[in-house]
Design a protein around this motif. Structure first.
Motif, PDB file in Angstrom:
ATOM      1  N   TYR A 136      -0.249   3.662  -8.838  1.00 30.95           N
ATOM      2  CA  TYR A 136      -0.229   2.723  -9.708  1.00 30.95           C
ATOM      3  C   TYR A 136      -0.673   3.179 -10.908  1.00 30.95           C
ATOM      4  O   TYR A 136      -0.403   2.770 -12.174  1.00 30.95           O
ATOM      5  N   ASP A 137      -1.863   3.833 -11.042  1.00 32.75           N
ATOM      6  CA  ASP A 137      -2.509   4.399 -12.108  1.00 32.75           C
ATOM      7  C   ASP A 137      -1.509   5.410 -12.804  1.00 32.75           C
ATOM      8  O   ASP A 137      -1.331   5.390 -14.140  1.00 32.75           O
ATOM      9  N   THR A 193      -2.636   4.408  -3.146  1.00 31.99           N
ATOM     10  CA  THR A 193      -2.026   3.183  -3.868  1.00 31.99           C
ATOM     11  C   THR A 193      -2.657   3.417  -5.231  1.00 31.99           C
ATOM     12  O   THR A 193      -2.160   3.118  -6.182  1.00 31.99           O
ATOM     13  N   GLU A 194      -3.890   3.625  -5.241  1.00 33.20           N
ATOM     14  CA  GLU A 194      -4.475   3.875  -6.741  1.00 33.20           C
ATOM     15  C   GLU A 194      -4.083   4.872  -7.537  1.00 33.20           C
ATOM     16  O   GLU A 194      -3.794   4.580  -8.923  1.00 33.20           O
ATOM     17  N   GLN A 195      -3.647   5.992  -7.181  1.00 38.88           N
ATOM     18  CA  GLN A 195      -3.310   7.054  -7.794  1.00 38.88           C
ATOM     19  C   GLN A 195      -1.957   6.618  -8.173  1.00 38.88           C
ATOM     20  O   GLN A 195      -1.514   7.056  -9.392  1.00 38.88           O
ATOM     21  N   ARG A 240       0.777  -1.205  -0.098  1.00 41.42           N
ATOM     22  CA  ARG A 240       0.075   0.040  -0.064  1.00 41.42           C
ATOM     23  C   ARG A 240       1.005   1.250   0.167  1.00 41.42           C
ATOM     24  O   ARG A 240       2.002   1.335   0.731  1.00 41.42           O
ATOM     25  N   ASP A 275      -4.256   7.284   1.826  1.00 42.88           N
ATOM     26  CA  ASP A 275      -3.911   5.990   0.954  1.00 42.88           C
ATOM     27  C   ASP A 275      -3.802   6.629  -0.600  1.00 42.88           C
ATOM     28  O   ASP A 275      -4.757   7.075  -1.098  1.00 42.88           O
TER      29      ASP A 275
END
Length: 306
Positions: free
Chosen positions: A152-153, A148-150, A70, A146
């Motif tokens: 890896y995107d 994480t999504e930002q 994460r 968090d």
């Protein structure tokens, strides 16, 4: 008699041949059927193996996705009461150096010290725990974001842009037309600018993830300075009160002056207008009076009848 004998010999010769041919046909048919079944079986097992490999790959990808760490941006704030700002400043510098971090910014006044530091993310909890030795902790706050999504995107879009750049460069090497060369170079410049912008965002985001931010606010006890206890400045408070009173009366005086300078002439002009029009002279009043008298004495209309 001879004809019957010939027919019997012919049947005796043909019958075994027909039986042999029939047996061979059945054997060939069975052999072909077994071959088809073998091929189908091989295809089935081959397809199953392929599906198994695909499922295994998908499972591995899911496992890799689950195992991705994460990406957190952690922030801390510490409020502490101390006896000496100078000693606290030295303590904070030693504290952050021991954790492998650095001082990001600092500000100081006579009674307060504020220092913002950056420490490695893996040492964040240790840093918050070791802050107890700075002084009397008044408050301690921790927050996490968090991303994480930002992260890896952004990483995926950056890799895609890099692949696109490589393709454009390969097209550029194979192109022979001047028009194509100019068009591809324009695309390469656009993609390069996008890559540089994304790489900058990635670097900033990675820096905030890898190094957590902690702000230390240290202040002295009330009515104290670095030299010791200081009594409240009563004289200064009285001076401030009298200064505010003087400011109020000063403003009131200016209001009165504005009224005298601008209000009195306006009032005098209005009084003069009233005196000339409706007062002792009464020019407007006399004009209305003459108009009303003229209407009363106007002659009757002449009779023109014969």
């Amino acid at each position: 008699m001879e004809e019957k004998l010939q027919k019997a010999i012919f049947v005796a010769l043909i019958a075994p041949a027909v039986m042999i041919f029939s047996g061979c046909s059945k054997k060939f048919a069975n052999s072909a059927s077994m071959s088809r079944e073998s091929i189908s079986s091989d295809s089935f097992y081959s397809g199953s193996a392929s599906m198994s490999a695909q499922n295994k790959t998908s499972s591995e990808n899911l496992m890799d996705a689950d195992n991705m760490g994460r990406k957190l941006i952690r922030t801390g704030h510490i409020s502490v009461e101390v006896e000496s700002l100078a000693d606290t400043r030295d303590s904070v510098y030693s504290w952050v150096s021991a954790l492998g971090g650095f001082v990001f910014s600092s500000s100081e006044s006579a009674t307060r010290l504020s220092i913002t530091v950056r420490v490695p993310a893996q040492n964040f909890d240790m840093a918050m725990e070791n802050a107890k030795g700075m002084g009397h902790i008044k408050s301690k706050d921790v927050s996490s974001e968090d991303v994480t999504e930002q992260f890896y995107d952004l990483e995926s879009r950056l890799n895609t842009k890099k692949i696109l750049l490589e393709r454009y460069q390969s097209y550029l090497a194979k192109s022979t037309s001047v028009e194509d060369l100019l068009s591809i170079e324009e695309k390469i410049n656009e993609v390069t600018a996008d890559i540089e912008a994304m790489q900058g965002q990635m670097n900033r985001l990675s820096s905030r993830i890898d190094f957590s931010t902690i702000t230390v606010d240290a202040y002295l006890p009330p009515n104290t300075t670095e030299t010791g206890f200081v009594l409240p400045d009563t004289g200064g408070q009285f001076k401030e009160m009298f200064g505010k009173a003087a400011g109020f009366f000063n403003g009131l005086l200016f209001v009165v002056l504005y009224i005298l300078i601008f209000g009195v002439p306006i009032i005098l002009l209005l009084a003069l207008f009233w005196w000339l029009g409706f007062g002792k002279i009464g020019l407007i009043r006399k004009l209305f009076k003459k108009i009303s008298v003229g209407k009363k004495v106007s002659p009757p209309p002449k009779n023109t009848g014969v």
